[in-house]
Design a protein around this motif. Structure first.
Motif, PDB file in Angstrom:
ATOM      1  N   ILE A 126       0.844  -0.974  -0.003  1.00 38.02           N
ATOM      2  CA  ILE A 126      -0.036  -0.004   0.128  1.00 38.02           C
ATOM      3  C   ILE A 126       0.748   1.522  -0.325  1.00 38.02           C
ATOM      4  O   ILE A 126       1.808   1.189   0.974  1.00 38.02           O
ATOM      5  N   ASN A 127       0.394   1.867  -0.860  1.00 36.05           N
ATOM      6  CA  ASN A 127       1.566   2.976  -0.682  1.00 36.05           C
ATOM      7  C   ASN A 127       1.598   4.257   0.223  1.00 36.05           C
ATOM      8  O   ASN A 127      -0.006   4.656   0.758  1.00 36.05           O
ATOM      9  N   PRO A 128       2.469   4.761   1.723  1.00 32.97           N
ATOM     10  CA  PRO A 128       2.166   5.309   1.820  1.00 32.97           C
ATOM     11  C   PRO A 128       1.810   6.723   2.554  1.00 32.97           C
ATOM     12  O   PRO A 128       0.687   7.320   3.008  1.00 32.97           O
ATOM     13  N   LYS A 129       1.375   7.021   0.956  1.00 35.49           N
ATOM     14  CA  LYS A 129       0.588   8.999   0.937  1.00 35.49           C
ATOM     15  C   LYS A 129      -0.639   7.929   1.332  1.00 35.49           C
ATOM     16  O   LYS A 129      -1.313   8.795   1.931  1.00 35.49           O
ATOM     17  N   LEU A 130      -1.212   7.209   0.864  1.00 36.48           N
ATOM     18  CA  LEU A 130      -2.397   6.899   1.254  1.00 36.48           C
ATOM     19  C   LEU A 130      -3.017   6.673   2.996  1.00 36.48           C
ATOM     20  O   LEU A 130      -3.749   7.364   3.069  1.00 36.48           O
ATOM     21  N   LEU A 131      -2.102   6.034   3.364  1.00 30.03           N
ATOM     22  CA  LEU A 131      -1.683   5.865   4.805  1.00 30.03           C
ATOM     23  C   LEU A 131      -2.145   7.025   5.359  1.00 30.03           C
ATOM     24  O   LEU A 131      -2.832   7.509   5.966  1.00 30.03           O
ATOM     25  N   MET A 132      -1.162   8.251   5.162  1.00 32.42           N
ATOM     26  CA  MET A 132      -2.081   9.789   5.353  1.00 32.42           C
ATOM     27  C   MET A 132      -2.918  10.104   5.044  1.00 32.42           C
ATOM     28  O   MET A 132      -2.662  11.132   6.088  1.00 32.42           O
ATOM     29  N   GLN A 133      -3.045  10.022   4.162  1.00 31.60           N
ATOM     30  CA  GLN A 133      -4.249  10.800   3.414  1.00 31.60           C
ATOM     31  C   GLN A 133      -5.012  10.529   4.771  1.00 31.60           C
ATOM     32  O   GLN A 133      -6.452  11.704   4.354  1.00 31.60           O
ATOM     33  N   ILE A 134      -5.209   9.452   4.773  1.00 28.37           N
ATOM     34  CA  ILE A 134      -6.679   8.302   5.362  1.00 28.37           C
ATOM     35  C   ILE A 134      -6.324   9.214   6.908  1.00 28.37           C
ATOM     36  O   ILE A 134      -7.360   9.778   7.022  1.00 28.37           O
ATOM     37  N   LYS A 135      -5.450   9.390   7.659  1.00 26.56           N
ATOM     38  CA  LYS A 135      -4.859   9.455   8.793  1.00 26.56           C
ATOM     39  C   LYS A 135      -5.160  11.203   8.380  1.00 26.56           C
ATOM     40  O   LYS A 135      -5.483  11.864  10.270  1.00 26.56           O
ATOM     41  N   ALA A 136      -5.103  11.594   7.559  1.00 29.12           N
ATOM     42  CA  ALA A 136      -5.454  13.376   7.974  1.00 29.12           C
ATOM     43  C   ALA A 136      -6.780  13.755   7.867  1.00 29.12           C
ATOM     44  O   ALA A 136      -6.986  15.131   8.436  1.00 29.12           O
ATOM     45  N   LEU A 137      -7.968  12.345   7.294  1.00 22.03           N
ATOM     46  CA  LEU A 137      -9.147  12.934   7.193  1.00 22.03           C
ATOM     47  C   LEU A 137      -9.660  12.536   8.500  1.00 22.03           C
ATOM     48  O   LEU A 137     -11.131  12.686   8.813  1.00 22.03           O
ATOM     49  N   GLY A 138      -8.965  12.464   9.598  1.00 22.15           N
ATOM     50  CA  GLY A 138      -9.131  11.996  10.917  1.00 22.15           C
ATOM     51  C   GLY A 138      -9.550  10.441  10.892  1.00 22.15           C
ATOM     52  O   GLY A 138     -11.019   9.941  11.514  1.00 22.15           O
ATOM     53  N   ALA A 139      -9.126   9.891  10.511  1.00 18.40           N
ATOM     54  CA  ALA A 139     -10.103   8.415   9.972  1.00 18.40           C
ATOM     55  C   ALA A 139      -9.872   7.158  11.587  1.00 18.40           C
ATOM     56  O   ALA A 139      -8.397   7.951  11.667  1.00 18.40           O
ATOM     57  N   THR A 140     -11.308   6.470  11.913  1.00 23.09           N
ATOM     58  CA  THR A 140     -10.386   5.290  12.922  1.00 23.09           C
ATOM     59  C   THR A 140      -9.503   5.258  12.850  1.00 23.09           C
ATOM     60  O   THR A 140      -9.884   4.367  11.057  1.00 23.09           O
ATOM     61  N   LYS A 141      -8.610   3.519  14.084  1.00 22.84           N
ATOM     62  CA  LYS A 141      -7.806   2.533  13.076  1.00 22.84           C
ATOM     63  C   LYS A 141      -8.646   2.219  12.427  1.00 22.84           C
ATOM     64  O   LYS A 141      -8.979   1.233  11.342  1.00 22.84           O
ATOM     65  N   VAL A 142     -10.508   1.246  12.834  1.00 19.93           N
ATOM     66  CA  VAL A 142     -11.310   0.535  13.062  1.00 19.93           C
ATOM     67  C   VAL A 142     -11.446   1.328  10.758  1.00 19.93           C
ATOM     68  O   VAL A 142     -11.519   0.371  10.148  1.00 19.93           O
ATOM     69  N   GLN A 143     -11.992   2.324  10.590  1.00 15.35           N
ATOM     70  CA  GLN A 143     -12.629   2.997   9.778  1.00 15.35           C
ATOM     71  C   GLN A 143     -10.959   2.990   8.395  1.00 15.35           C
ATOM     72  O   GLN A 143     -11.136   2.414   6.899  1.00 15.35           O
ATOM     73  N   THR A 144     -10.202   3.333   9.165  1.00 14.73           N
ATOM     74  CA  THR A 144      -8.692   2.986   8.196  1.00 14.73           C
ATOM     75  C   THR A 144      -8.268   1.485   7.248  1.00 14.73           C
ATOM     76  O   THR A 144      -8.346   1.677   6.582  1.00 14.73           O
ATOM     77  N   VAL A 145      -9.153   0.892   8.511  1.00 10.90           N
ATOM     78  CA  VAL A 145      -8.533  -0.749   8.374  1.00 10.90           C
ATOM     79  C   VAL A 145     -10.029  -0.984   7.035  1.00 10.90           C
ATOM     80  O   VAL A 145      -8.938  -1.961   6.533  1.00 10.90           O
ATOM     81  N   TRP A 146     -10.738  -0.627   7.281  1.00 15.33           N
ATOM     82  CA  TRP A 146     -11.708  -1.143   6.560  1.00 15.33           C
ATOM     83  C   TRP A 146     -11.358  -0.597   5.228  1.00 15.33           C
ATOM     84  O   TRP A 146     -12.073  -0.921   3.612  1.00 15.33           O
ATOM     85  N   LEU A 147     -11.277   0.683   4.756  1.00 18.58           N
ATOM     86  CA  LEU A 147     -10.979   1.468   4.225  1.00 18.58           C
ATOM     87  C   LEU A 147      -9.705   0.954   3.006  1.00 18.58           C
ATOM     88  O   LEU A 147      -9.927   0.503   2.165  1.00 18.58           O
ATOM     89  N   LEU A 148      -9.040   0.824   3.838  1.00 19.66           N
ATOM     90  CA  LEU A 148      -7.219  -0.562   3.325  1.00 19.66           C
ATOM     91  C   LEU A 148      -8.093  -1.754   2.757  1.00 19.66           C
ATOM     92  O   LEU A 148      -7.227  -2.603   1.779  1.00 19.66           O
ATOM     93  N   LEU A 149      -9.635  -2.351   2.847  1.00 21.87           N
ATOM     94  CA  LEU A 149      -9.141  -3.448   2.819  1.00 21.87           C
ATOM     95  C   LEU A 149     -10.139  -3.534   1.188  1.00 21.87           C
ATOM     96  O   LEU A 149      -9.694  -4.454  -0.011  1.00 21.87           O
ATOM     97  N   LYS A 150     -10.717  -2.183   0.951  1.00 23.31           N
ATOM     98  CA  LYS A 150     -11.441  -2.345   0.325  1.00 23.31           C
ATOM     99  C   LYS A 150     -10.772  -1.441  -0.578  1.00 23.31           C
ATOM    100  O   LYS A 150     -10.397  -2.348  -2.007  1.00 23.31           O
ATOM    101  N   GLU A 151      -8.842  -0.978  -0.481  1.00 21.06           N
ATOM    102  CA  GLU A 151      -8.697  -0.885  -1.677  1.00 21.06           C
ATOM    103  C   GLU A 151      -7.883  -1.973  -2.100  1.00 21.06           C
ATOM    104  O   GLU A 151      -6.554  -2.395  -2.928  1.00 21.06           O
ATOM    105  N   THR A 152      -7.474  -3.044  -1.015  1.00 21.79           N
ATOM    106  CA  THR A 152      -6.768  -4.063  -1.697  1.00 21.79           C
ATOM    107  C   THR A 152      -8.014  -5.450  -1.689  1.00 21.79           C
ATOM    108  O   THR A 152      -7.766  -7.014  -1.861  1.00 21.79           O
ATOM    109  N   LYS A 153      -9.008  -5.082  -1.810  1.00 25.83           N
ATOM    110  CA  LYS A 153      -9.932  -5.965  -2.599  1.00 25.83           C
ATOM    111  C   LYS A 153      -9.530  -7.129  -2.934  1.00 25.83           C
ATOM    112  O   LYS A 153      -9.145  -8.494  -3.464  1.00 25.83           O
ATOM    113  N   ILE A 154      -8.733  -6.995  -4.175  1.00 27.98           N
ATOM    114  CA  ILE A 154      -8.446  -7.606  -5.546  1.00 27.98           C
ATOM    115  C   ILE A 154      -7.204  -8.273  -4.774  1.00 27.98           C
ATOM    116  O   ILE A 154      -7.721  -9.582  -4.747  1.00 27.98           O
TER     117      ILE A 154
END
Length: 232
Positions: A126-154
């Motif tokens: 996963i691109n580290p910039k994506l992680l930084m962007q998600i954290k900047a939006l104020g996502a919780t840990k659960v929300q972060t993992v959920w978004l990353l699961l959707k990103e890595t679905k394939i």
């Protein structure tokens, strides 16, 4: 070619005539395989996510062991499960040897490292910039993992299909821990080996066609879910 056509004809005959033993073997194959992949998913995906997103001492060694496990020979997995479930083994009192549960345990052992390893790899890429962007939006840990699961679905669905493929193709461990007992632990792969050893190549081919059909249908459904946007 005549043998292939004979096997295909035999498969249709078994299905159309409602061969009770074939239906029982097929249903047991589905039951143990789907149970094993479900347990492997429930354990493997969270573990792979954790390994992919965290850093701790000994992580590299753990990943090495998981990668070794991805290539674990099924007969070795079967031997370990047999030792644990044997009468004098640590779990001998449970009486699980030569039961469908023993087959499920062996199938979990060969598929779990695949799901953990491939899920971990997906999250490590996963691109580290994506992680930084998600954290900047104020996502919780659960929300972060959920978004990353959707990103890595394939990639995760690919891990599930790889694990399921290993389960459906597995025969050595199932034969060792299940014993291929008629009406109790006989599944399609062990039945194919048994029929070949008896010289019944037409029956073995018929069973192989049934197994391939099951694998195709399950893989098609998983691929449809994996590529849902592309199909729509």
């Amino acid at each position: 070619m005549d043998l292939l056509f004979e096997g295909l004809k035999k498969a249709f005959d078994m299905i159309l005539t409602g061969d009770s033993e074939i239906f029982a073997i097929t249903l047991l194959t589905l039951r143990v395989s789907l149970t094993a992949i479900l347990v492997s998913m429930l354990i493997g995906i969270p573990t792979g996510v954790l390994l992919g997103l965290t850093h701790f001492p000994g992580k590299k060694l753990l990943l090495v062991l998981i990668n070794i496990g991805m290539g674990l020979p099924p007969v070795v997995a079967g031997l370990w499960i047999t030792i644990f479930l044997w009468r004098s083994g640590p779990l001998g009192d449970w009486g699980l040897l030569y039961s469908p549960t023993a087959i499920v345990l062996a199938q979990i052992l060969v598929s779990l490292p695949i799901i953990i390893g491939l899920t971990c790899t997906a999250f490590q890429q996963i691109n580290p910039k994506l992680l930084m962007q998600i954290k900047a939006l104020g996502a919780t840990k659960v929300q972060t993992v959920w978004l990353l699961l959707k990103e890595t679905k394939i990639a995760i669905f690919a891990a599930i299909m790889a694990g399921l493929g290993r389960i459906l193709a597995e025969v050595g461990a199932a034969m060792m821990v299940g014993g291929n007992l008629q009406g109790e632990t006989r599944i399609l792969t062990t039945s194919i080996v048994m029929e070949v050893s008896k010289g019944n190549f037409d029956v073995a081919l018929a069973l192989s066609f049934i197994l391939m059909t099951l694998a195709f249908l399950i893989t098609f459904c998983l691929t449809f879910l994996q590529q849902r946007k592309e199909f729509s």
